[in-house]
Scaffold this motif. Structure first.
Motif, short mmCIF file in Angstrom:
data_model
loop_
_atom_site.label_atom_id
_atom_site.label_comp_id
_atom_site.label_asym_id
_atom_site.label_seq_id
_atom_site.Cartn_x
_atom_site.Cartn_y
_atom_site.Cartn_z
N ALA A 149 0.85 -1.19 0.00
CA ALA A 149 0.00 0.00 0.00
C ALA A 149 0.89 1.23 0.00
O ALA A 149 1.83 1.33 0.80
CB ALA A 149 -0.92 0.01 1.22
N ARG A 150 0.57 2.17 -0.87
CA ARG A 150 1.40 3.37 -1.01
C ARG A 150 0.57 4.61 -0.73
O ARG A 150 -0.56 4.74 -1.21
CB ARG A 150 1.98 3.45 -2.42
N SER A 151 1.12 5.53 0.04
CA SER A 151 0.50 6.84 0.26
C SER A 151 1.25 7.88 -0.56
O SER A 151 2.49 7.92 -0.51
CB SER A 151 0.53 7.23 1.74
N PRO A 152 0.53 8.74 -1.28
CA PRO A 152 1.22 9.74 -2.10
C PRO A 152 1.71 10.95 -1.31
O PRO A 152 2.48 11.75 -1.84
CB PRO A 152 0.15 10.16 -3.11
N HIS A 153 1.28 11.09 -0.04
CA HIS A 153 1.65 12.31 0.67
C HIS A 153 2.00 12.12 2.14
O HIS A 153 2.72 12.93 2.73
CB HIS A 153 0.51 13.34 0.57
N LEU A 154 1.52 11.04 2.80
CA LEU A 154 1.83 10.84 4.21
C LEU A 154 3.26 10.35 4.40
O LEU A 154 3.70 9.45 3.69
CB LEU A 154 0.87 9.81 4.82
N PRO A 155 4.00 10.89 5.36
CA PRO A 155 5.30 10.29 5.70
C PRO A 155 5.10 8.85 6.14
O PRO A 155 4.08 8.52 6.77
CB PRO A 155 5.80 11.17 6.85
N ILE A 156 6.06 7.99 5.85
CA ILE A 156 5.86 6.57 6.07
C ILE A 156 5.60 6.24 7.54
O ILE A 156 4.75 5.40 7.85
CB ILE A 156 7.05 5.74 5.53
N ASP A 157 6.28 6.87 8.46
CA ASP A 157 6.05 6.55 9.87
C ASP A 157 4.64 6.95 10.29
O ASP A 157 4.03 6.27 11.12
CB ASP A 157 7.10 7.23 10.76
N ASP A 158 4.10 8.03 9.73
CA ASP A 158 2.72 8.43 10.01
C ASP A 158 1.74 7.45 9.39
O ASP A 158 0.75 7.06 10.03
CB ASP A 158 2.45 9.85 9.47
N PHE A 159 2.00 7.06 8.16
CA PHE A 159 1.14 6.11 7.46
C PHE A 159 1.10 4.79 8.23
O PHE A 159 0.03 4.23 8.50
CB PHE A 159 1.69 5.90 6.05
N TYR A 160 2.25 4.31 8.61
CA TYR A 160 2.35 3.07 9.38
C TYR A 160 1.60 3.19 10.70
O TYR A 160 0.84 2.30 11.10
CB TYR A 160 3.82 2.74 9.62
N GLY A 161 1.80 4.31 11.39
CA GLY A 161 1.17 4.50 12.69
C GLY A 161 -0.35 4.51 12.64
O GLY A 161 -1.02 4.09 13.59
N LEU A 162 -0.92 4.97 11.53
CA LEU A 162 -2.38 5.04 11.41
C LEU A 162 -3.03 3.67 11.34
O LEU A 162 -4.16 3.50 11.81
CB LEU A 162 -2.75 5.83 10.15
N VAL A 163 -2.35 2.70 10.74
CA VAL A 163 -3.02 1.43 10.42
C VAL A 163 -2.37 0.20 11.01
O VAL A 163 -2.97 -0.88 11.02
CB VAL A 163 -3.10 1.25 8.88
N ALA A 164 -1.16 0.32 11.54
CA ALA A 164 -0.41 -0.87 11.94
C ALA A 164 -1.11 -1.68 13.02
O ALA A 164 -1.15 -2.92 12.95
CB ALA A 164 0.99 -0.47 12.42
N GLU A 165 -1.68 -1.03 14.02
CA GLU A 165 -2.30 -1.77 15.10
C GLU A 165 -3.51 -2.57 14.61
O GLU A 165 -3.68 -3.75 14.96
CB GLU A 165 -2.73 -0.82 16.22
N GLN A 166 -4.33 -1.96 13.80
CA GLN A 166 -5.52 -2.64 13.29
C GLN A 166 -5.15 -3.76 12.32
O GLN A 166 -5.68 -4.87 12.39
CB GLN A 166 -6.45 -1.63 12.62
N LEU A 167 -4.21 -3.48 11.42
CA LEU A 167 -3.80 -4.49 10.45
C LEU A 167 -3.02 -5.62 11.10
O LEU A 167 -3.05 -6.76 10.64
CB LEU A 167 -2.93 -3.85 9.36
N GLY A 168 -2.32 -5.30 12.20
CA GLY A 168 -1.47 -6.29 12.85
C GLY A 168 -2.22 -7.47 13.43
O GLY A 168 -1.60 -8.49 13.78
N GLN A 169 -3.53 -7.38 13.52
CA GLN A 169 -4.32 -8.51 14.00
C GLN A 169 -4.44 -9.61 12.96
O GLN A 169 -4.78 -10.75 13.28
CB GLN A 169 -5.71 -8.01 14.40
N MET A 170 -4.17 -9.27 11.68
CA MET A 170 -4.35 -10.28 10.63
C MET A 170 -3.17 -10.37 9.67
O MET A 170 -3.10 -11.30 8.86
CB MET A 170 -5.62 -9.99 9.83
N LEU A 171 -2.23 -9.43 9.77
CA LEU A 171 -1.11 -9.40 8.85
C LEU A 171 0.17 -9.02 9.57
O LEU A 171 0.14 -8.37 10.63
CB LEU A 171 -1.35 -8.34 7.75
N SER A 172 1.28 -9.41 9.01
CA SER A 172 2.57 -8.87 9.41
C SER A 172 2.79 -7.59 8.61
O SER A 172 2.72 -7.61 7.38
CB SER A 172 3.68 -9.89 9.10
N VAL A 173 3.01 -6.47 9.29
CA VAL A 173 3.09 -5.17 8.62
C VAL A 173 4.42 -4.50 8.94
O VAL A 173 4.82 -4.41 10.10
CB VAL A 173 1.95 -4.23 9.07
#
Length: 264
Positions: A149-173
């Motif tokens: 998944a690619r964000s065109p404008h969010l810094p990567i650490d911000d992008f990761y921080g927004l979704v990592a906890e929720q996605l981490g229940q079903m995926l390695s992120v």
């Protein structure tokens, strides 16, 4: 005693120009000649191993796609793969779009890359098998080893921080790209360390006999697993502050310097 050296590629031994230095090449070959096992551990798909082949030929195996694939350089065959379903990728995409509506997606399978709309920079075209279809049968038949998944404008650490906890229940992120905001997702039980652990155990090698090198967050588990985990001084701040040991920067042949030291 070190019996296995595991090294990341990009940012660790592969320069931004896409090459491996002669000093680094000689250090790894000297380690192999000394009886030390070598395995490269990368987020790259097995299709993007040209710098390794050019430097080392058919030297051993490569753990690719952040641990989802074990690839044999000598035979050119996939020895192992752990895939995720298209249904899981669809759910992940829905979650990501709730937080980042401008996100675009791609999927790396055991056969190649499938690209969604807007994922690539028009000035940097990427070779692919076709358009990404999360609802069709192709992805399940080929097996997704990495969902992107690619964000065109969010810094990567911000992008990761927004979704990592929720996605981490079903995926390695995780994330490893230095030049784009790119999330890398795989089967929930897969990361570099998990596959490296299995690889080492099959050789009868204990964690304390493993030396590992990496520079980005997708290397953190591997560096923690290894008894001698080295972050690159030129790497991501989180990795530098987390790893037990620090290797000199990539452009100073940091990995080669450490290997040369243990061989003396």
């Amino acid at each position: 005693m070190i019996r296995l050296i595991a090294s990341d590629l990009d940012g660790t031994i592969i320069t931004p120009g896409g090459t491996i230095s002669q000093r680094t090449r000689e250090a790894f070959l000297a380690a192999r000649d000394a009886g030390i096992e070598i395995v490269f551990v990368t987020g790259r798909p097995y299709r993007w191993l040209d710098p390794v082949v050019e430097a080392f030929g058919g030297l051993g195996s490569v753990i690719c796609s952040n641990g989802a694939v074990l690839y044999d350089l000598a035979s050119g065959e996939i020895l192992f793969s752990r895939t995720l379903s298209a249904a899981t990728a669809r759910t992940a995409a829905q979650i990501i779009l709730e937080h980042e509506p401008q996100a675009s997606f791609a999927a790396e399978t055991t056969k190649g890359l499938h690209l969604g709309p807007g994922f690539t920079d028009p000035h940097r075209p990427m070779e692919c098998l076709g358009e990404l279809d999360l609802n069709g049968p192709v992805l399940d038949s080929e097996g997704i080893v990495k969902f992107l998944a690619r964000s065109p404008h969010l810094p990567i650490d911000d992008f990761y921080g927004l979704v990592a906890e929720q996605l981490g229940q079903m995926l390695s992120v995780t994330h490893s790209a230095f030049d784009m905001s790119l999330l890398e997702m795989a089967h929930v039980e897969i990361d570099k360390a998990q596959t490296l652990r299995v690889y080492a155990e099959r050789l009868g090698i204990a964690p304390e006999e493993v030396m590992a090198f990496g520079d980005m967050p997708n290397d953190l588990q591997m560096l923690s697993y290894a008894g001698h985990g080295y972050a690159m001084a030129s790497g991501h701040a989180l990795v530098r502050h987390t790893a037990e040991y620090l290797a000199p920067p990539l452009l100073e042949d940091g990995v080669a310097q450490v290997i040369e030291g243990i061989l003396k």
